[in-house]
Design a protein around this motif. Structure first.
Motif, PDB file in Angstrom:
ATOM      1  N   ILE A 150       0.844  -1.191   0.000  1.00 52.88           N
ATOM      2  CA  ILE A 150       0.000   0.000   0.000  1.00 52.88           C
ATOM      3  C   ILE A 150       0.879   1.240   0.000  1.00 52.88           C
TER       4      ILE A 150
ATOM      5  N   TYR B 284       0.635   5.232   1.181  1.00 55.01           N
ATOM      6  CA  TYR B 284      -0.117   6.220   1.934  1.00 55.01           C
ATOM      7  C   TYR B 284       0.520   7.591   1.764  1.00 55.01           C
TER       8      TYR B 284
ATOM      9  N   PRO C 233      -2.200   9.033   8.039  1.00 54.51           N
ATOM     10  CA  PRO C 233      -1.940   8.563   6.669  1.00 54.51           C
ATOM     11  C   PRO C 233      -3.231   8.388   5.888  1.00 54.51           C
TER      12      PRO C 233
ATOM     13  N   PHE D 113       4.452   7.116   2.319  1.00 55.23           N
ATOM     14  CA  PHE D 113       4.922   5.884   2.937  1.00 55.23           C
ATOM     15  C   PHE D 113       4.478   4.681   2.111  1.00 55.23           C
TER      16      PHE D 113
ATOM     17  N   GLU E 262       2.318  -6.085   3.838  1.00 55.03           N
ATOM     18  CA  GLU E 262       1.691  -7.034   4.745  1.00 55.03           C
ATOM     19  C   GLU E 262       1.804  -8.447   4.195  1.00 55.03           C
TER      20      GLU E 262
ATOM     21  N   ALA F 103       3.083 -10.681  10.666  1.00 57.85           N
ATOM     22  CA  ALA F 103       2.685  -9.713  11.681  1.00 57.85           C
ATOM     23  C   ALA F 103       1.263  -9.219  11.392  1.00 57.85           C
TER      24      ALA F 103
ATOM     25  N   GLY G  99      -0.008  -6.319  11.827  1.00 56.68           N
ATOM     26  CA  GLY G  99      -0.123  -4.961  11.315  1.00 56.68           C
ATOM     27  C   GLY G  99       0.697  -4.771  10.064  1.00 56.68           C
ATOM     28  N   LEU G 100       0.543  -3.609   9.468  1.00 54.03           N
ATOM     29  CA  LEU G 100       1.350  -3.235   8.320  1.00 54.03           C
ATOM     30  C   LEU G 100       2.766  -2.904   8.776  1.00 54.03           C
TER      31      LEU G 100
ATOM     32  N   PHE H 255       5.707  -0.441   7.834  1.00 58.21           N
ATOM     33  CA  PHE H 255       5.885   0.809   7.104  1.00 58.21           C
ATOM     34  C   PHE H 255       7.352   1.125   6.889  1.00 58.21           C
ATOM     35  N   GLY H 256       7.633   1.770   5.758  1.00 59.70           N
ATOM     36  CA  GLY H 256       8.926   2.381   5.554  1.00 59.70           C
ATOM     37  C   GLY H 256       8.976   3.718   6.267  1.00 59.70           C
ATOM     38  N   LYS H 257      10.129   4.365   6.225  1.00 57.73           N
ATOM     39  CA  LYS H 257      10.309   5.615   6.949  1.00 57.73           C
ATOM     40  C   LYS H 257       9.728   6.813   6.219  1.00 57.73           C
TER      41      LYS H 257
END
Lengths: 114, 114
Positions: free
Chosen positions: B34, B36, B44, B89, B93, B99, B101-102, B104-106
């Motif tokens: 995804i 965002y 997001p 971002f 998943e 996990a 949750g998702l 995320f990258g920074k």
């Protein structure tokens, strides 16, 4: 509601106090997620609820953190004995069901620990 | 551990030009991705998603490309506008059981020059 609602939008508290953050997900969404975003960083996953159940709490940073969800709707994230490193934006998201995406986010609670 | 990361922290483009934001991921089990958009003080906002059985997906002015061979994801924004200025971002998943949750990258901060 139309979107994910979080309250308060901002919270300033003294170190050592307890805080409670609230999330009201999109109506009909059974999956609810909490994330933490530190300044200038990506999002860190904390915990997930399917209905009222949280299958895995290992993402919570410490035992000072707890979360619950009642009635399959509103969730609260509680931080006990807050520390300065707890300062961050706490974001909540919801989706129809885990794996049925996308997750829709609220605008978060900005928590500042003095 | 496995994570999602971005190649550039800041991307500056001229208004009207096309933008390309890149993302590398390392979890080969990830099957859902995804993008965002996050504006200052907001949560997001979902832009576009893609599943691992696809290579490309188009939305309104946005295209996501997925290269599973090199574990690379990109977001293309056509004819960038001032309102596109934000942090972008990527998230991934493993819907099959990773996990909850998702990940995320920074983030990449997209700056639109007039």
């Amino acid at each position: 509601g139309a979107g994910v609602s979080q309250s308060p939008s901002n919270k300033v508290t003294e170190k050592g106090k307890d805080v409670e953050l609230r999330c009201d997900p999109i109506s009909g969404h059974t999956a609810l997620y909490w994330y933490r975003q530190s300044l200038g960083q990506g999002l860190e996953f904390l915990i997930y609820f399917q209905g009222n159940s949280a299958p895995d709490k290992s993402g919570l940073p410490s035992d000072r953190f707890s979360a619950e969800r009642t009635g399959g709707s509103v969730s609260t994230l509680t931080i006990q004995r807050t520390q300065q490193e707890d300062s961050a934006v706490y974001l909540c998201a919801s989706s129809f069901r885990r794996g049925v995406q996308p997750q829709h986010f609220g605008d978060g609670t900005r928590l500042s620990i003095l | 551990g496995e994570s999602v990361g971005l190649h550039l922290p800041t991307l500056s483009v001229q208004e009207g030009d096309n933008s390309i934001i890149n993302c590398a991921y390392s979890n080969s089990a990830s099957d859902y991705f995804i993008w965002y958009k996050q504006e200052s003080g907001k949560g997001p906002q979902f832009i576009i998603d893609i599943r691992s059985n696809m290579d490309k997906r188009q939305g309104q002015r946005v295209t996501v490309l997925l290269n599973k061979t090199v574990k690379h994801l990109s977001l293309q924004i056509a004819a960038t506008q001032p309102g596109d200025s934000a942090v972008y971002f990527c998230a991934e998943e493993d819907s099959g059981g990773g996990a909850d949750g998702l990940t995320f990258g920074k983030g990449t901060h997209l700056i639109i020059q007039p």
